[in-house]
Design a protein around this motif. Structure first.
Motif, PDB file in Angstrom:
ATOM      1  N   TYR A 207       0.826  -1.209   0.000  1.00  0.00           N
ATOM      2  CA  TYR A 207       0.000   0.000   0.000  1.00  0.00           C
ATOM      3  C   TYR A 207       0.864   1.265   0.000  1.00  0.00           C
ATOM      4  O   TYR A 207       0.508   2.281  -0.601  1.00  0.00           O
ATOM      5  CB  TYR A 207      -0.888   0.047   1.259  1.00  0.00           C
TER       6      TYR A 207
ATOM      7  N   TYR B  94      -1.494  -3.579  -5.173  1.00  0.00           N
ATOM      8  CA  TYR B  94      -2.514  -2.904  -4.377  1.00  0.00           C
ATOM      9  C   TYR B  94      -2.815  -1.533  -4.973  1.00  0.00           C
ATOM     10  O   TYR B  94      -1.927  -0.852  -5.480  1.00  0.00           O
ATOM     11  CB  TYR B  94      -2.048  -2.755  -2.933  1.00  0.00           C
TER      12      TYR B  94
ATOM     13  N   LYS C 246      -4.992   3.948  -0.050  1.00  0.00           N
ATOM     14  CA  LYS C 246      -4.415   4.147   1.286  1.00  0.00           C
ATOM     15  C   LYS C 246      -3.213   5.083   1.222  1.00  0.00           C
ATOM     16  O   LYS C 246      -3.005   5.902   2.121  1.00  0.00           O
ATOM     17  CB  LYS C 246      -4.008   2.819   1.912  1.00  0.00           C
TER      18      LYS C 246
ATOM     19  N   ALA D 137      -5.120  -1.311   5.720  1.00  0.00           N
ATOM     20  CA  ALA D 137      -6.046  -0.362   5.085  1.00  0.00           C
ATOM     21  C   ALA D 137      -7.408  -0.292   5.762  1.00  0.00           C
ATOM     22  O   ALA D 137      -8.238   0.547   5.378  1.00  0.00           O
ATOM     23  CB  ALA D 137      -6.235  -0.738   3.612  1.00  0.00           C
TER      24      ALA D 137
ATOM     25  N   THR E  20      -9.192   2.536  -2.526  1.00  0.00           N
ATOM     26  CA  THR E  20      -8.446   1.813  -1.501  1.00  0.00           C
ATOM     27  C   THR E  20      -8.593   0.308  -1.664  1.00  0.00           C
ATOM     28  O   THR E  20      -7.619  -0.444  -1.531  1.00  0.00           O
ATOM     29  CB  THR E  20      -8.922   2.235  -0.096  1.00  0.00           C
TER      30      THR E  20
END
Length: 428
Positions: A37, A86, A90, A176, A216
């Motif tokens: 992230y 990802y 985030k 997250a 996210t």
């Protein structure tokens, strides 16, 4: 007010748990999923190349020389470039915190301004803590619209301390889920306020917060059901009235849609910049299997059962009957959203979601579950008994969150034998 006191108590306990754990030593904060992230930020602001998020792999030996190579979900691309699997939501939420840590590191003689020294790791944990606490504050504002303050206080205690949100806003604040809880609490609040007032800022909030949630974690798109179904009745006259209400505010709906698309398009722009493709499926080998959901395993297994490790989530369903009387507008959204979220979550082939406590993707559902929980608390005849059960669930959750952080509860391999044998153990 009681609810204010409980809010600050929850915030204090979350803060105590996070700082007691001290996860920013040895580069643990940015291992595994959290590293995936996060790598957008040093790639963009320090190393100047969005296609090189492998900076964590290069710096890992400096901070954890004896550890195994990091698994942060890097996807190789042509030309010796990489991409995190990802999405960047985030990282976007953490960006102001990261910039603050970068300024701290650059002005310090003790820490390197490389994106991975202690200031960066510590600030990512603090950011997750802040997101979880802010989500609870928004949830409090929502609940106070419908319930008396004592009921709100007990509901906040249940959600903030009696569910695995506690774990993911403290020990696992680098993940997250705390920020997803915040986005979903804000989405629900804006949905309620938009239908109450018909004002454009709340429509804009719906588009913004749903877009941030999708950015996210793409599967959060299912929470778009909340603004679609809030206050909706399936009777034909009510459906016509809703369609007319939407048409009268078509400009606001277009504003919400434009904001949602603008936020989500940040990911497609990134994909195109680093790979040349507008859409990239980065979860190679991982997918949903909607014909074979793992509902029993996901809900009640000793490995990760949501209702086993977070029994307060099951208890809250007992308030659905009274919710129809207390908050009629929430009746259909709850009836639709809860089974959809559970079904989609446990249709993912890796239904246990790796290293996690309880069912971490369902932290996003807690703003919705808070409503029937509040109704149950407001109408229960055996109020003292119910509150005693909630206190017991809170103590169980805090204890097992501690055990998970101490590795007494295995991150993905729990069995019934291990569960009962280690139930009272503080450490391995």
């Amino acid at each position: 007010m009681k609810s204010r006191v409980v809010f600050w108590l929850a915030a204090a306990l979350l803060t105590l748990a996070m700082f007691q754990d001290k996860r920013w030593k040895g580069m643990e904060v940015l291992d595994s999923d959290p590293g995936g992230y996060y790598v957008y930020l040093p790639s963009a602001f320090i190393y100047g190349d969005l296609g090189r998020p492998d900076s964590l792999l290069k710096l890992r030996p400096l901070y954890r020389p004896t550890a195994e190579p990091a698994e942060i979900g890097l996807k190789p691309l042509p030309g010796k470039r990489y991409m995190s699997k990802y999405t960047l939501g985030k990282a976007l939420a953490d960006m102001p915190w990261f910039l603050g840590a970068h300024a701290w590191a650059r002005s310090s003689d003790k820490y390197k301004a490389d994106g991975f020294s202690r200031p960066y790791q510590q600030i990512i944990m603090i950011a997750g803590l802040f997101h979880g606490i802010l989500g609870l504050w928004i949830l409090r504002k929502l609940l106070r619209r419908y319930y008396e303050d004592g009921t709100v206080a007990w509901t906040l205690a249940g959600i903030g301390l009696g569910t695995n949100l506690f774990c993911y806003a403290s020990y696992e604040a680098n993940m997250a889920h705390a920020v997803l809880f915040l986005w979903q609490a804000a989405l629900l609040y804006c949905s309620v306020r938009w239908y109450d007032t018909g004002r454009a800022p709340f429509a804009a909030g719906i588009g913004l917060f749903l877009g941030l949630a999708i950015l996210t974690r793409p599967s959060e798109a299912m929470y778009g059901l909340l603004p679609l179904t809030w206050g909706l009745s399936l009777a034909a006259p009510a459906l016509r009235q809703r369609a007319q209400w939407w048409w009268q505010r078509r400009g606001q709906i277009l504003l919400a849609a434009a904001l949602l698309l603008a936020v989500v398009s940040l990911q497609t722009l990134f994909w195109h910049a680093v790979s040349g493709h507008w859409i990239v499926y980065s979860y190679t080998g991982e997918k949903f299997d909607f014909l074979h959901p793992h509902l029993i395993d996901g809900l009640v297994s000793f490995r990760k059962g949501w209702w086993l490790y977070t029994p307060l989530a099951l208890l809250s369903l007992g308030g659905l009957w009274w919710l129809r009387r207390d908050v009629p507008a929430a009746w259909l959204p709850a009836l639709v959203m809860i089974p959809v979220a559970v079904y989609v979550t446990f249709s993912w082939r890796t239904w246990s979601y790796g290293g996690s406590f309880s069912a971490r993707p369902l932290v996003s559902l807690y703003p919705v579950l808070a409503l029937p929980l509040a109704s149950l608390l407001a109408h229960a005849r055996l109020r003292v008994a119910l509150r005693t059960v909630i206190v017991a669930f809170i103590l169980l959750n805090i204890w097992q969150s501690w055990q998970y952080a101490a590795s007494v509860l295995h991150w993905d391999g729990m069995t019934a034998d291990m569960y009962f044998r280690n139930f009272f153990r503080r450490k391995l």
